[in-house]
Design a protein around this motif. Structure first.
Motif, PDB file in Angstrom:
ATOM      1  N   UNK A   1      18.819 -17.500  -0.735  1.00 57.11           N
ATOM      2  CA  UNK A   1      18.851 -17.157   0.681  1.00 57.11           C
ATOM      3  C   UNK A   1      18.325 -15.739   0.925  1.00 57.11           C
ATOM      4  N   UNK A   2      17.475 -15.597   1.941  1.00 58.43           N
ATOM      5  CA  UNK A   2      16.872 -14.321   2.366  1.00 58.43           C
ATOM      6  C   UNK A   2      15.857 -13.763   1.375  1.00 58.43           C
ATOM      7  N   UNK A   3      15.413 -14.584   0.402  1.00 58.53           N
ATOM      8  CA  UNK A   3      14.368 -14.138  -0.516  1.00 58.53           C
ATOM      9  C   UNK A   3      13.021 -14.722  -0.104  1.00 58.53           C
ATOM     10  N   UNK A   4      11.944 -13.944  -0.310  1.00 64.61           N
ATOM     11  CA  UNK A   4      10.620 -14.474  -0.002  1.00 64.61           C
ATOM     12  C   UNK A   4      10.202 -15.465  -1.091  1.00 64.61           C
ATOM     13  N   UNK A   5       9.188 -16.308  -0.860  1.00 63.41           N
ATOM     14  CA  UNK A   5       8.847 -17.391  -1.793  1.00 63.41           C
ATOM     15  C   UNK A   5       8.623 -16.948  -3.230  1.00 63.41           C
ATOM     16  N   UNK A   6       7.934 -15.819  -3.437  1.00 61.17           N
ATOM     17  CA  UNK A   6       7.667 -15.363  -4.793  1.00 61.17           C
ATOM     18  C   UNK A   6       8.965 -15.062  -5.547  1.00 61.17           C
ATOM     19  N   UNK A   7       9.905 -14.431  -4.872  1.00 61.72           N
ATOM     20  CA  UNK A   7      11.189 -14.104  -5.499  1.00 61.72           C
ATOM     21  C   UNK A   7      12.009 -15.366  -5.756  1.00 61.72           C
ATOM     22  N   UNK A   8      11.885 -16.359  -4.875  1.00 63.28           N
ATOM     23  CA  UNK A   8      12.588 -17.625  -5.101  1.00 63.28           C
ATOM     24  C   UNK A   8      12.086 -18.294  -6.378  1.00 63.28           C
ATOM     25  N   UNK A   9      10.781 -18.260  -6.587  1.00 64.04           N
ATOM     26  CA  UNK A   9      10.211 -18.821  -7.812  1.00 64.04           C
ATOM     27  C   UNK A   9      10.709 -18.060  -9.035  1.00 64.04           C
ATOM     28  N   UNK A  10      10.702 -16.725  -8.937  1.00 61.41           N
ATOM     29  CA  UNK A  10      11.148 -15.898 -10.061  1.00 61.41           C
ATOM     30  C   UNK A  10      12.626 -16.120 -10.364  1.00 61.41           C
ATOM     31  N   UNK A  11      13.412 -16.458  -9.350  1.00 69.54           N
ATOM     32  CA  UNK A  11      14.837 -16.707  -9.564  1.00 69.54           C
ATOM     33  C   UNK A  11      15.036 -17.918 -10.481  1.00 69.54           C
TER      34      UNK A  11
END
Length: 460
Positions: free
Chosen positions: A346-356
């Motif tokens: 939640x509240x992360x941009x797409x690139x950070x969601x992938x990295x998560x």
């Protein structure tokens, strides 16, 4: 680690069917599709196990609980009090359960337990819950070692005990009725007093309590960042279901060292958190520092990419403070933990969601003190980017498809169904549901049509 789960007649679920749970288990679905109910059910059971009231069959929660599910009528399927809430789950044991029948001198052992139960409203005492029955099965390498059932007699508030592959021998004394149950899962002390060789049921009770003590929950609404944090030196059990203990957990874990995989160097706990932040492209540096030696107050400072200045946590993007509890909980949880999380992205941009997704892979591969941490992560998410990265890593052999389990909650028909997504060794999903992440191709086609129509109008 939980291996399988099935829930019947709970909230919107008539029957979830048998859910295969892997080290990484994902649940997708539209809003109000019922995917959150699966985690809520497990958390309610955890609340019940930890409740001081041994006779409370379920503890649905109060004002300060992780979940508050209300009365039985509010949580049972179709709000029909005649329905029984039934459930079944199977889990692997950190240490094999082993005991001996002193009468036969036979040894029983197993590395997995399967538990099933049915809960209903009492006919005699309206609005009070009672256990209709529960059963344990001890399994050793998928072979049943023994089974024991505790079930209510028809139209009586009394119970009988039946065992398979194990002969229970009653003590020679006056027969009395077994009437009590410990919460939804426990054999009462009277069972041990009633039989000469029933001491092992206490081990089953304890194994059940140990399972739920290993479950940690982090909800979707995390506390906002503060400028100062007070820490008294006590290590919290977890970051809390709203992340309220996150900074205390970081401080308590400063002496711990975590390795992110086999033969990878171990790093200090805080260094791991800072490294994951950097790899996700969120910040460059991160630190927690005391205000002074005389005080118990701490400040969290971060340095963002392209900046030389250190700023307080509330002065950076909201997504950073929201993902911090996620990172900390994943690495703070003790070995053998099961972490339930809602919308960690939640509240992360797409690139950070992938990295998560890469972070979660490292979590299940992580080691401490030379041993695998054996962490299981169960996630309810809406993130296409998270799933796409997992698919890619499966194709790259960074993780096996067997280590990932993905389900889609489909409420397009009644009752809702929980559909497993079949992922092959190439990371492809063989049975992609229609409009799983919206009608992407439809949007592209309609966009192209609208753009073409506008150009034609402009040229006339």
């Amino acid at each position: 680690m939980l291996k399988e789960l099935r829930i019947q007649n709970f909230k919107g679920w008539k029957d979830t069917g048998t859910i295969r749970l892997a080290p990484i288990s994902l649940f997708f679905g539209a809003n109000s599709s019922g995917k959150s109910s699966i985690g809520q059910f497990l958390i309610m059971l955890k609340q019940t196990v930890e409740s001081p009231d041994r006779k409370a069959v379920f503890y649905p929660g109060g004002k300060s609980s992780a979940v508050q599910l209300g009365s039985y009528q509010e949580m049972v399927f179709h709000r029909d009090p005649k329905n029984k809430i039934a459930f079944d789950y199977r889990w692997s044991l950190m240490e094999s359960l082993k005991f001996k029948d002193l009468l036969s001198d036979k040894t029983f052992s197993g590395n997995e337990l399967d538990f099933s139960a049915e809960i209903e409203l009492s006919d005699a005492r309206k609005n009070l819950l009672q256990v209709a029955e529960f059963q344990y099965r001890l399994l050793d390498n998928n072979m049943q070692s023994l089974s024991i059932n505790f079930s209510r007699k028809s139209n009586k508030n009394e119970y009988t005990v039946l065992a398979e592959q194990y002969k229970l021998v009653r003590k020679k004394m006056r027969v009395w009725a077994l009437k009590d149950v410990v919460r939804f899962y426990g054999f009462p002390d009277e069972v041990v007093a009633y039989y000469q060789n029933a001491e092992f049921v206490q081990s089953l009770n304890f194994a059940h309590e140990k399972l739920f003590s290993s479950i940690y929950y982090l909800g979707p609404l995390r506390t906002k960042a503060e400028r100062l944090y007070t820490w008294s030196g006590i290590a919290p059990e977890s970051v809390g279901f709203a992340g309220e203990n996150t900074i205390a957990a970081i401080l308590a874990a400063r002496d711990r060292k975590i390795s992110l995989g086999y033969r990878r160097p171990a790093k200090q706990f805080e260094e791991i958190i800072a490294l994951k932040f950097k790899e996700m492209g969120l910040i460059e540096e991160f630190r927690v520092s005391p205000i002074s030696k005389q005080r118990q107050d701490y400040e969290v400072k971060v340095r963002t990419k392209g900046s030389g200045d250190w700023v307080d946590l509330p002065d950076v993007g909201f997504g950073i403070s929201q993902v911090l509890p996620v990172l900390v909980q994943c690495f703070y949880a003790p070995a053998g933990s099961i972490i339930l999380m809602e919308q960690p992205e939640i509240h992360l941009h797409p690139s950070a969601q992938s990295a998560l997704a890469d972070v979660i892979i490292e979590v299940i591969n992580s080691r401490e003190n030379g041993n695998d941490r054996n962490i299981q992560v169960v996630i309810e998410t809406h993130s296409e980017h998270f799933l796409r990265r997992l698919q890619r890593r499966i194709a790259e052999d960074a993780i096996s498809q067997k280590e990932v389990s993905v389900y889609f909650a489909n409420n397009s028909k009644t009752p809702a169904t929980l559909e497993p997504l079949q992922i092959d060794v190439f990371g492809n999903i063989k049975n992609w549901p229609e409009n799983f992440f919206g009608d992407e191709m439809g949007d592209i086609a309609e966009h192209a049509k609208a753009a073409l129509k506008k150009r034609m109008q402009q040229n006339t």
